[in-house]
Each structure stands twice: as C-alpha cells, then as structure tokens.
Motif scaffolding. Sequence first.
Motif, PDB file in Angstrom:
ATOM      1  N   VAL A   1       3.793   7.239   5.079  1.00 28.11           N
ATOM      2  CA  VAL A   1       3.332   6.729   3.645  1.00 28.11           C
ATOM      3  C   VAL A   1       2.551   4.892   3.409  1.00 28.11           C
ATOM      4  O   VAL A   1       1.488   5.109   2.854  1.00 28.11           O
ATOM      5  CB  VAL A   1       3.934   6.286   2.303  1.00 28.11           C
ATOM      6  N   GLY A   2       3.004   4.063   4.405  1.00 27.64           N
ATOM      7  CA  GLY A   2       2.491   2.953   4.480  1.00 27.64           C
ATOM      8  C   GLY A   2       1.726   2.839   5.707  1.00 27.64           C
ATOM      9  O   GLY A   2       1.129   1.905   5.721  1.00 27.64           O
ATOM     10  N   LEU A   3       1.051   3.337   6.924  1.00 27.95           N
ATOM     11  CA  LEU A   3       0.382   3.183   7.255  1.00 27.95           C
ATOM     12  C   LEU A   3      -0.667   2.964   7.161  1.00 27.95           C
ATOM     13  O   LEU A   3      -1.460   1.859   8.434  1.00 27.95           O
ATOM     14  CB  LEU A   3       0.178   4.247   8.183  1.00 27.95           C
ATOM     15  N   GLY A   4      -1.541   2.673   5.904  1.00 25.44           N
ATOM     16  CA  GLY A   4      -2.530   2.649   5.539  1.00 25.44           C
ATOM     17  C   GLY A   4      -2.871   1.528   5.035  1.00 25.44           C
ATOM     18  O   GLY A   4      -3.651   0.936   4.823  1.00 25.44           O
ATOM     19  N   VAL A   5      -1.115   0.703   4.793  1.00 30.93           N
ATOM     20  CA  VAL A   5      -1.447  -0.746   4.535  1.00 30.93           C
ATOM     21  C   VAL A   5      -0.127  -1.732   5.190  1.00 30.93           C
ATOM     22  O   VAL A   5      -0.585  -2.703   5.242  1.00 30.93           O
ATOM     23  CB  VAL A   5      -0.618  -0.556   2.958  1.00 30.93           C
ATOM     24  N   ASN A   6      -0.543  -1.155   6.028  1.00 35.10           N
ATOM     25  CA  ASN A   6       0.573  -1.713   7.021  1.00 35.10           C
ATOM     26  C   ASN A   6      -0.206  -2.445   8.461  1.00 35.10           C
ATOM     27  O   ASN A   6      -1.355  -2.421   8.707  1.00 35.10           O
ATOM     28  CB  ASN A   6       0.967  -1.180   7.864  1.00 35.10           C
ATOM     29  N   ALA A   7       0.070  -4.059   8.356  1.00 35.10           N
ATOM     30  CA  ALA A   7      -0.305  -5.427   9.071  1.00 35.10           C
ATOM     31  C   ALA A   7      -1.099  -4.940  10.104  1.00 35.10           C
ATOM     32  O   ALA A   7      -2.155  -5.156  10.664  1.00 35.10           O
ATOM     33  CB  ALA A   7       0.116  -6.927   8.702  1.00 35.10           C
ATOM     34  N   ALA A   8      -0.293  -4.193  10.862  1.00 37.13           N
ATOM     35  CA  ALA A   8      -0.635  -3.542  12.577  1.00 37.13           C
ATOM     36  C   ALA A   8      -1.650  -3.142  12.329  1.00 37.13           C
ATOM     37  O   ALA A   8      -2.785  -3.385  13.508  1.00 37.13           O
ATOM     38  CB  ALA A   8       0.807  -3.878  13.594  1.00 37.13           C
ATOM     39  N   ALA A   9      -1.842  -1.708  11.534  1.00 39.40           N
ATOM     40  CA  ALA A   9      -2.659  -1.100  11.711  1.00 39.40           C
ATOM     41  C   ALA A   9      -3.997  -1.644  11.029  1.00 39.40           C
ATOM     42  O   ALA A   9      -5.011  -1.267  11.104  1.00 39.40           O
ATOM     43  CB  ALA A   9      -1.949  -0.102  10.216  1.00 39.40           C
TER      44      ALA A   9
END
Length: 266
Positions: free
Chosen positions: A221-229
């Motif tokens: 659920v955090g992948l789309g707002v993860n800094a590295a991603a």
Amino acid sequence: MPANRDDGPATGRLRPPGLAMLLAEARGIFEFNTSLLLSPLLMRAPIGDGHPVLTLPGFLASDLSMAPMRRYLKELGYDTHAWRMGRNTGGVARMQSALLDRLKEIHAEAGRKISIVGWSLGGIYARHLALQAPDMVRCVVTLGSPFANDVRATNATRLYEALSGETVEETSELQQAIAGDLPVPVTSIYSKSDGIVNWRTCVLRPSDTAANIEVRFASHVGLGVNAAALWALADRLAQAEGQFMQFDRSGPFAIAYAPAEHAQSA
C-alpha cells in the motif's frame, strides 16, 4: 528450485503473503511521510520531457491514491493524467473498452505516446493496454502488480472475484497474454516484503527492454509513495522514447534496491 515459504506444501503453487506481512502493511503511512521529508532529494531526479503519463490505481483505490505520484511527476515536467473512473472494483475484461477509450482520448489530446504507470491491479490494466494499443504506449511501469506465475497468490483474490464478477480461471487466456512479453519497454517495481501480493507474481522475464527493480522493505500500500520507488519511476520515465537502459542502482537511494541479479531471480 528449493522449497520456500512461498510455495504450497503439496501443489507447489504460490501462497499469498502471511498474516504478519499483511498486518505490517500499516507502515505505508510511514513511507508516505518519509517521502515528504525527502522531497528535496526526490526533486533531484531527471527532469521529464513533458510527455503524457497515465496513472492507474490499484484494486479498491481511486485516483486520490495516486495524487501524490502525479504531483511529483508533474513537478518533474510530465503531463500527468488520472484514469477518471472512480474506485477500481476490478474486472480486467470488463474494463478494457473504457480504458482503451481513455488512452485514445489522452493520445488525441497530446499527440504523443503515453507512458502508463499502474499500481497493483492498475499494472495489469497497463500491460493489457500496451498489448491492445502499442502504437499509443511509450512504456509501462508497474508497482506491485501480480501479472506472472500463479496470479491467485494474493490476499485480495477472493474479494476481487466477488466484486468484479470475474474469476481468474475465466480470464486465463487474457492473463496468459498479459503475463507475456510486451511490445513496449516495461519495468516492474516490487518488494519482497509486500503483504498483499506474492512478490514472485511481479517478476518479469529479463530482456533488453524489460527490467525488474526490487525495493527493499517497501509495503504494497506504500509502494506508490515510497521514496525509492518514486526515484526509480522517475528514472524509467526519463528515458528517451524508443530507448531503454537497465536501471542504475547507484544514487541517493542505492541502499533501498536489491542487486539486479537478486531482483531478477525467481
């Protein structure tokens, strides 16, 4: 392949992530807050060339879920577009006509090929659009999307089938096509700590126009707002049209990426 906790004991089929990993998805809010703190660093990513980027949300999510991503990409210089179809309740076959219409609308307006970024189920839609209209698609980037291997190995499969009215078995021919090689450059960004989707369903077959990028410790659920991603996404979109290079894992978020050979192993 050695036995591992992702495989069923007798059938060899993949399992959805366990309960502990599912509960750990709550860390997504931490990933979002971290990205806000690191926004000056994120703005050091390559500047875009203004081409259109269509974002497709995950299952049960709406355009709001990808608003931070669109804002980031817009600040980098891209012409960002939401899908404008409300909450994503699923249906790969059911949604294909409306999605193709949306793609054609953006293409006609911009007069340029479109990069498509799909989160989870949105990534499956994105891959299907690239098969349907490769002349309109510049590249595809998926985030935690279960398009390969045993796609039932998610913690959302039963709910997806109940809400969409489609079963995985009914759309098996379509799923096989989506799981194959695409006629456009494609990147899969995923995490082995995903609590919704078994990471093995997100791995591309490596090729000269395909890249797998594993982001360590990211949630689904955090992948789309993860800094590295987000940094990896910006890198992928900044490639010139018709060109493709494998991802350079150096830079400010280097520690967050698994090595290429590790990321592509199944």
